[in-house]
Each structure stands twice: as structure tokens, then as C-alpha cells.
Design a protein around this motif. Structure first.
Motif, PDB file in Angstrom:
ATOM      1  N   GLY A 112     -14.372  54.750  40.740  1.00 49.76           N
ATOM      2  CA  GLY A 112     -14.767  55.698  39.584  1.00 49.76           C
ATOM      3  C   GLY A 112     -15.446  57.347  40.710  1.00 49.76           C
ATOM      4  N   ARG A 113     -15.931  58.108  40.496  1.00 53.64           N
ATOM      5  CA  ARG A 113     -16.315  58.660  41.281  1.00 53.64           C
ATOM      6  C   ARG A 113     -16.403  59.001  42.806  1.00 53.64           C
ATOM      7  N   ASP A 114     -16.865  57.718  42.980  1.00 50.14           N
ATOM      8  CA  ASP A 114     -18.113  57.216  43.980  1.00 50.14           C
ATOM      9  C   ASP A 114     -16.643  56.759  45.708  1.00 50.14           C
ATOM     10  N   GLU A 115     -17.171  56.820  46.863  1.00 50.45           N
ATOM     11  CA  GLU A 115     -16.611  56.419  47.519  1.00 50.45           C
ATOM     12  C   GLU A 115     -17.177  55.721  47.831  1.00 50.45           C
ATOM     13  N   LEU A 116     -17.867  54.593  48.818  1.00 56.30           N
ATOM     14  CA  LEU A 116     -18.546  53.161  49.477  1.00 56.30           C
ATOM     15  C   LEU A 116     -17.959  52.480  49.776  1.00 56.30           C
ATOM     16  N   ALA A 133     -18.477  42.604  40.070  1.00 58.82           N
ATOM     17  CA  ALA A 133     -17.640  42.133  40.369  1.00 58.82           C
ATOM     18  C   ALA A 133     -16.148  41.773  39.015  1.00 58.82           C
ATOM     19  N   GLY A 134     -14.992  41.375  40.196  1.00 58.72           N
ATOM     20  CA  GLY A 134     -14.335  41.702  38.390  1.00 58.72           C
ATOM     21  C   GLY A 134     -13.061  42.872  38.572  1.00 58.72           C
ATOM     22  N   GLN A 135     -13.812  43.832  38.341  1.00 50.71           N
ATOM     23  CA  GLN A 135     -13.394  45.482  38.364  1.00 50.71           C
ATOM     24  C   GLN A 135     -12.433  45.737  39.994  1.00 50.71           C
ATOM     25  N   VAL A 136     -11.669  46.986  39.858  1.00 51.17           N
ATOM     26  CA  VAL A 136     -10.200  47.652  40.586  1.00 51.17           C
ATOM     27  C   VAL A 136     -11.134  48.605  41.186  1.00 51.17           C
ATOM     28  N   GLY A 137     -10.710  48.568  42.328  1.00 51.70           N
ATOM     29  CA  GLY A 137     -10.929  50.300  43.229  1.00 51.70           C
ATOM     30  C   GLY A 137      -9.844  50.513  43.724  1.00 51.70           C
ATOM     31  N   GLN A 138      -9.846  51.568  44.970  1.00 51.91           N
ATOM     32  CA  GLN A 138      -9.419  52.215  45.919  1.00 51.91           C
ATOM     33  C   GLN A 138      -8.904  52.194  47.250  1.00 51.91           C
ATOM     34  N   VAL A 139      -9.007  52.125  48.323  1.00 52.93           N
ATOM     35  CA  VAL A 139      -9.032  51.891  49.703  1.00 52.93           C
ATOM     36  C   VAL A 139      -8.906  52.775  49.888  1.00 52.93           C
ATOM     37  N   ALA A 175     -25.745  48.065  42.749  1.00 50.32           N
ATOM     38  CA  ALA A 175     -26.369  49.308  42.283  1.00 50.32           C
ATOM     39  C   ALA A 175     -27.420  50.003  42.844  1.00 50.32           C
ATOM     40  N   ALA A 176     -27.866  49.728  43.652  1.00 49.76           N
ATOM     41  CA  ALA A 176     -29.285  50.703  44.556  1.00 49.76           C
ATOM     42  C   ALA A 176     -28.030  51.143  46.229  1.00 49.76           C
ATOM     43  N   LYS A 177     -26.374  50.477  46.326  1.00 52.65           N
ATOM     44  CA  LYS A 177     -26.225  50.933  47.224  1.00 52.65           C
ATOM     45  C   LYS A 177     -25.564  52.487  46.534  1.00 52.65           C
ATOM     46  N   ALA A 178     -25.611  52.577  45.838  1.00 54.85           N
ATOM     47  CA  ALA A 178     -24.611  53.707  44.923  1.00 54.85           C
ATOM     48  C   ALA A 178     -25.714  55.101  45.448  1.00 54.85           C
ATOM     49  N   ALA A 179     -27.052  54.799  45.641  1.00 55.37           N
ATOM     50  CA  ALA A 179     -27.836  55.712  45.561  1.00 55.37           C
ATOM     51  C   ALA A 179     -28.242  56.305  47.145  1.00 55.37           C
ATOM     52  N   LYS A 180     -27.599  55.186  48.147  1.00 54.96           N
ATOM     53  CA  LYS A 180     -27.633  55.087  49.222  1.00 54.96           C
ATOM     54  C   LYS A 180     -26.453  56.408  50.047  1.00 54.96           C
ATOM     55  N   VAL A 181     -27.365  57.176  50.909  1.00 57.16           N
ATOM     56  CA  VAL A 181     -26.656  58.506  51.527  1.00 57.16           C
ATOM     57  C   VAL A 181     -26.504  57.713  53.135  1.00 57.16           C
ATOM     58  N   LYS A 182     -24.828  57.679  53.088  1.00 56.77           N
ATOM     59  CA  LYS A 182     -24.889  57.347  54.607  1.00 56.77           C
ATOM     60  C   LYS A 182     -25.346  58.828  55.439  1.00 56.77           C
TER      61      LYS A 182
END
Length: 233
Positions: free
Chosen positions: A65-69, A41-47, A136-143
Motif C-alpha cells: 500500500g502506502r507503507d514500507e515495513l 497473509a496471502g497478499q502481495v507487496g514489493q521489495v 497490525a501493531a507493526k504499521a504504527a511502529k516508527v523505526k
């Protein structure tokens, strides 16, 4: 934390419309994560993309970062102007090594040096820092990939095949021969499907035979008329 004055209800329909237009134009709008996004929360990303909201509640794809979630619109707000990306984490301050100073007393034998210890303040550890966070758990989730659909259709005397993956069309409907349609149906062991196809093909053969007989009759009349004209000559 989300900056003061920022909306906490997530992206509005109007903001989502502006983001959709920006992504379609090749831009990557900046958004800020709300409290519902967890520890980021409070950090910035790009759509970087928008999925189908009918398939999942989390359909706004954000690069962090290097993730797209994927996130839901309620996890995001439009980033205020001048907002940076990741916030630098404070580094613990460590004091210099303990200072050793000797002490002496007059009239008495020298005493062993006394070590004065300087107390180093240890950083306070938040007991809740090790708690599992939903994001945090969502970063390891593979869609998983979207489902693949192949459609064989018959309409107005023509057989067509189309293919799509999720909402993306892989192949627009194109015409195939009846024999190819029958071979494709033969691979599907579903009661009643092959019989229905054979009935359609039988009806087409009967209609084609009827048209052929009609054309033969018309051709016979033309040839008879031609013979009469030759006799006259």
C-alpha cells in the motif's frame, strides 16, 4: 491465505540473492506474505530495499500500500506469476426493504394491513476478527534512525576523521591538522584520552625538531663549502 503449492518456509538464500540483484538494478520484486505475517497473509507487496541482517531479523523492506515495513525472510515467499495485489473484500448483501401487502376477507370489515417482514440475514462476525494481530501493531511502529559514529584516528603520522550512520558511510577518512585533532579531543571529557593525544603530539614535535636541527647542520655545511668556493674565485 497463501496460494496452494507455495512454499511456507519463507525466502531461500538463492531467492534472496536474486531479489538483492533485482533491487540493485532498480527493480521491485513482488513477494507474497506467509501465514507468519499475520492478517495480511496471502497478499502481495514489493521489495524496495534490503537492510543489514546482522542488525535485525526483519531486514527485507516491503512496500505494501502506502507503507514500507521491514519483514523477516520467513514472512515472505516469491509471488506466483499472475498474482494480484490486495484481494477485494466481499460486501454484505442487503435485501430490499420489507414489502407491505394488504389482506381482505369477504363478509367481514376490512382488516388493517398486515406487514410481512422479510428476514435479512446478518453476516456472521468472526469472534477472532477483533483480536490484535502481530502485524497490525507493526504499521504504527516508527523505526528509530540508525546510530551516528564519528571516528578520530591517528596512524603513520596523520590524523583522520570519518563518519558513518549505521552501515552507510557519510564521510570517508580525511586528513586533519594536529591542532584540529586536539580541539576535537578536548570536547570529549574521557580520562586518559587527551593525555594520549598530547603524548603523540609531543613525540611529533620532538621528531620535527630533530629533523630541523639535522637540516640546519646540513645547511651550515653547504654554506661553508660555498664560502670556500668564493674565496678560491
Amino acid at each position: 491465505m497463501v496460494a496452494a503449492g507455495a512454499a511456507v518456509d519463507g525466502l531461500s538464500d538463492e531467492e534472496l540473492g536474486v531479489i538483492r540483484e533485482s533491487v540493485a538494478a532498480g527493480r521491485k520484486p513482488r513477494v507474497m506474505f506467509t501465514e507468519s505475517a499475520g492478517q495480511i497473509a496471502g497478499q502481495v507487496g514489493q521489495v524496495v530495499g534490503l537492510a543489514d541482517p546482522a542488525v535485525s531479523d526483519e531486514w527485507v523492506v516491503v512496500r505494501f500500500g502506502r507503507d514500507e515495513l521491514p519483514f523477516s525472510p520467513g514472512d515472505l515467499v516469491v509471488a506466483p506469476r499472475g498474482t494480484g495485489g490486495r484481494r477485494p473484500e466481499p460486501k454484505p448483501v442487503v435485501e430490499e426493504n420489507p414489502v407491505v401487502e394488504p389482506e381482505f376477507k369477504l363478509g367481514e370489515p376490512p382488516v388493517a394491513p398486515v406487514v410481512r417482514e422479510q428476514r435479512v440475514e446478518e453476516p456472521t462476525v468472526d469472534a477472532g476478527a477483533d483480536r490484535p494481530v502481530r502485524r497490525a501493531a507493526k504499521a504504527a511502529k516508527v523505526k528509530p534512525p540508525a546510530g551516528l559514529t564519528v571516528t578520530l584516528a591517528y596512524a603513520e603520522g596523520e590524523w583522520t576523521v570519518a563518519a558513518s550512520q549505521g552501515a552507510k558511510a557519510l564521510a570517508k577518512p580525511y586528513v586533519i591538522r594536529p591542532a584540529e585533532a586536539l580541539r576535537m579531543v578536548a570536547l570529549v571529557d574521557v580520562p586518559g584520552v587527551q593525555e594520549a593525544v598530547e603524548q603523540i603530539l609531543s613525540a611529533e614535535r620532538a621528531e620535527a625538531q630533530s629533523q630541523a636541527e639535522k637540516l640546519r647542520a646540513e645547511l651550515a655545511e653547504v654554506e661553508a663549502r660555498l664560502a670556500e668556493l668564493r674565496d678560491v674565485g
